[in-house]
Design an enzyme around this catalytic site. Structure first.
Site, short mmCIF file in Angstrom:
data_model
loop_
_atom_site.label_atom_id
_atom_site.label_comp_id
_atom_site.label_asym_id
_atom_site.label_seq_id
_atom_site.Cartn_x
_atom_site.Cartn_y
_atom_site.Cartn_z
N SER A 263 0.89 -1.11 0.03
CA SER A 263 -0.18 0.10 -0.03
C SER A 263 0.92 1.11 -0.18
CB SER A 263 -1.05 0.09 1.06
OG SER A 263 -0.39 -0.28 2.45
N HIS B 53 -2.98 -2.64 -5.74
CA HIS B 53 -3.55 -2.29 -4.38
C HIS B 53 -4.91 -2.25 -4.12
CE1 HIS B 53 -3.66 0.89 -0.92
NE2 HIS B 53 -3.63 -0.15 -0.41
N GLU C 7 -6.27 0.06 -7.00
CA GLU C 7 -5.00 0.95 -7.85
C GLU C 7 -4.18 0.21 -8.28
OE1 GLU C 7 -4.28 5.08 -5.09
OE2 GLU C 7 -3.63 2.97 -4.05
N ASN D 162 -3.66 6.67 -0.27
CA ASN D 162 -3.23 6.54 1.01
C ASN D 162 -2.40 7.94 1.29
OD1 ASN D 162 -4.47 4.60 2.00
ND2 ASN D 162 -2.71 3.12 1.74
#
Ligand code: 3H9
Length: 707
Positions: free
Chosen positions: A417, A438, A450, A488
């Site tokens: 991540s 991801h 992702e 993130n």
């Protein structure tokens, strides 16, 4: 399917006589949307039928894969061009000769409204009927709110219009939405046969406006009251308007009901929610078109390996199994493998308990799950997804094994991540095959994927990742390599903004409430409590050494973690969860800890309005969004929007943070950031892209076309 291409040849609507039936064909790829030429063509076809004595009935069909997918969404917000769709539907319904709609594929929104205006309806297997306008912030505005309740009753019509769900041919028959389901899937043959049968039986013109679905007044009123009381559509504009329209259908003559519907439709059309939802609709489709998917063919994808059977690995395995593919799971020993398998089974057992899966179906799915403690079992898989502990050396060791055993051309994916995927790829002899995938937890449920594209990956590997997303029914967003990728990376920044607010005087409960009222399902502190405070704590400790010593660091969360208050799983975090409660209640002890931390940091707390909280929270999100676009981590602002909507609970009706910023005005967002920067210039550094756009009076939307 063969279609006559009768005159006028330039129109997307053609008509030709088939015996006594005028066959009207709508051919407007890709989905036969009701653009202005289609509306003109339909009206002209009905006129032609009425004025031609040889015509005894009219049959409307769609060419290609669908009947009609609805109004042309691209026309919304542009000056209207006559004829309006409600007028076309009225024209169809008023026809002196029976009009039959033969439906295959999508008959959605305005498409179903055309069918409802016809006098008879037949559908073939595979048809999808629905009134999904609510998902675009709209209501059925071509008579749908008046005709559907008259045809199928208030309750069923409200259920369709408020959920936006699609129903199949059989369910449509049961509801009374169609009169017949064809025996074959040849919609043209079925339609012609039905029309001939109706003619032979001298079936009269039968107008939906005269149907009796609302005859049971008490039942209709009860359905309307229940719909009004439902909380589901909290904060949305169009659902209440839909209920108002059905009430009008019950209480007013048809033509007045139509006029009322028109007014409500226009109000919805003008609402920012409609703009946000339509933006989300197109953005969701645009993200699929990454450059690599245009320029390269995906590699074959028949078998998948998953390394790691923890929560994430098991969730990914379930997602892949659910797509019908076989999975080989790798774990380091027999016990871990058994736990991994149990994690997978737990997901299916949950579905069985809810009555959503049979034991047989579970057994069939699990038959496709294989496991091994040896990497050699991955020798023949087409794609491997690594989902082990989030640590670079650990992952590099896994990739060394994959490099050793996997066949040439296998795609090697990591579910990291935030780690540097270039550094992972560099330890293999085949960096061109290494890509990031991801997933978000729970991986079998969350729609976002992702696709992280390292420097040396080949285009067909990226195309394969997008192909996998499609098979898994996920929404893929292309992201570049950086700490946190798109989602993130933004999360870290807007959470920090929330922490600053908390230390400066807002309570976590007020912040959560303000964020919920904006439309997120949960506030940031509820999310931390749900995910487990220990996860963020571990990351903070790991990064302590590399943190900018001049950056403001709020320690409140650390104080909670030091006490073992990790959130729901420990019974308390930012909130209290007595006796395993799932919704937390505010904790005075947490408030005392916050007060002590403010004192320690020498901060005199001040009050924030909910509006100020949202302005800071969103400004932080938008500014970092601009940075990821500026750096090429996200292709376009819309990729940021889709990431936040599908992975982070951003309210869809606001279109994502970048779309939202456009509606606020980029100059206003920038002015806010500059104002906040007076207190903390290090945190509030305006993104160069935001500055550039704001100074030129441009929008993020202007960048969405260009990638
Ligand atoms: C309405 O009807 C209002 C009325 O009540 C009142 C009016 C007065 N318009 O999804 P796909 C494009 S509101 C324009 O990838 P699939 C789409 O952008 C409407 N374009 O295919 C894409 O373009 P591109 C209510 C549309 O096979 C291409 O078609 N109707 C429209 O996976 C292929 O789409 C709806 O909400 C449209 N209406 O799914 C239905 N629809 O290739 C919306 C699609 O350039 N549509 N496009 O990216 C859908 O749900 C799906 O597209 C459908 C096909 C199920 C039909």
């Amino acid at each position: 399917m063969e279609f006559d291409t009768a005159s006028p040849p330039s129109s997307p609507v053609t008509h030709a006589l088939r015996g006594k039936v005028l066959l009207v064909t709508i051919d407007n790829p890709p989905v036969n949307a009701l653009g202005v030429d289609v509306r003109r063509g339909l009206a002209a076809a009905i006129d032609a039928a009425d004025s031609n004595d040889a015509v005894e009935a009219v049959l409307i069909v769609g060419a290609g894969r669908n009947f009609i997918a609805g109004a042309d969404i691209r026309e919304f917000g542009k000056p209207p061009q006559p004829p309006a769709l409600p007028d076309v539907c009225n024209r169809i319904e008023a026809s002196a000769k029976p009009v039959i709609a033969a439906i295959h594929g999508a008959a959605l929104g305005g498409g179903l409204e055309v069918a409802l205006a016809a006098h008879y309806r037949i559908a073939v297997a595979g048809a999808k009927l629905g009134l999904p306008e609510v998902t675009l912030g709209l209501l059925p505005g071509a008579g749908g709110t008046q005709r559907a309740p008259r045809l199928i009753g208030a309750e069923a019509a409200l259920s369709l219009m408020l959920s936006g769900r699609h129903v199949g041919a059989q369910e449509a028959l049961k509801l009374g939405l169609v009169d017949r389901v064809g025996h074959s899937d040849d919609v043209l043959a079925e339609g012609i046969a039905y029309a001939q049968e109706l003619l032979a039986a001298r079936a009269p013109v039968r107008r939906t406006r005269d149907a009796h679905g609302l005859a049971d007044r008490a039942a209709s009123e009860a359905a309307i009251a229940a719909a009004r009381a439902a909380k589901k559509s909290h904060g949305l504009f169009s659902p209440q308007k839909i209920v108002d329209c059905v009430e009008a259908a019950l209480n007013q003559p048809f033509d007045e009901g139509l006029r009322f519907e028109r007014k409500q439709f226009v109000a919805c059309l003008d609402s920012p929610q409609r703009a946000g939802l339509v933006h989300a609709f197109f953005a969701e489709r645009e993200v699929q078109k990454a450059p690599e998917t245009r320029n390269a063919e995906p590699r074959p994808l028949r078998t998948v390996g998953v390394v790691g059977g923890g929560t994430m690995g098991a969730g990914i395995a379930v997602a892949v199994l659910d797509a019908g593919l076989p999975v080989t799971m790798i774990e380091r020993d027999d016990d871990a493998l058994a736990r991994g398998r149990a994690n997978v089974e737990k997901v299916y057992d949950g579905l069985i308990a809810k009555g959503r899966l049979s034991a047989d179906a579970k057994a069939q799915t699990l038959a496709r799950l294989d496991g091994s403690t040896s990497y050699d079992a991955l020798a023949n898989v087409d794609l491997v997804i690594e989902a082990v502990f989030e640590d670079l050396p650990v992952k590099q060791a896994v990739f060394a094994e994959l490099d050793r055993v996997c066949k040439p051309g296998a795609v090697l994916a990591t579910n990291t991540s935030y780690l540097d995927i270039d550094a992972i790829a560099a330890t293999t002899s085949r960096p061109q095959d290494v890509v990031g995938l991801h997933f978000f937890s729970p991986a079998n449920i969350m729609k976002l994927l992702e696709v992280v594209v390292p420097a040396r990956v080949s285009a067909d590997v990226v195309a394969t990742a997008f192909d996998l997303a499609k098979k898994l029914r996920k929404v893929p967003v292309r992201a570049g390599v950086c700490d946190g990728f798109i989602g993130n990376r933004l999360l870290a920044v807007y959470r920090t903004a929330a922490d600053h607010l908390m230390e400066d005087g807002a309570s976590p409960y007020q912040i959560d409430k303000a964020v919920r009222e904006f439309g997120f399902p949960m506030g940031p502190y509820q999310v931390i409590d749900l995910a487990g405070g220990d996860i963020g704590w571990a990351t903070r400790k790991r990064r302590a050494a590399t943190r900018d010593p001049n950056a403001r660091y709020v320690q409140i969360a650390d104080r909670l973690c030091e006490r073992g208050w990790f959130g729901q799983k420990t019974g308390r975090g930012f909130y209290l969860y007595p006796q395993g409660a799932r919704t937390g209640s505010p904790d005075p002890e947490v408030e005392a800890i916050i007060a002590a931390e403010r004192e320690r940091a020498g901060i005199a707390p001040r009050a924030f309005s909910d509006d100020e909280i949202i302005r800071r929270y969103l400004a932080a999100m938008v500014n970092e969004g601009a940075n990821v676009v500026h750096e090429g981590i996200a292709l376009r602002p819309l990729d940021v929007d889709v990431t936040l909507i599908y992975g982070y609970g951003f309210p869809r009706h606001r279109g994502g943070p970048m779309h939202y910023a456009d509606t606020v005005g980029l100059a206003n967002v920038l002015a806010d950031i500059r104002e906040f920067a007076k207190e903390d210039p290090l945190f509030w550094r305006p993104s160069p892209l935001l500055v550039d756009l704001a100074e030129r009076g441009a929008t993020f939307a202007s960048l969405n076309q260009s990638a």
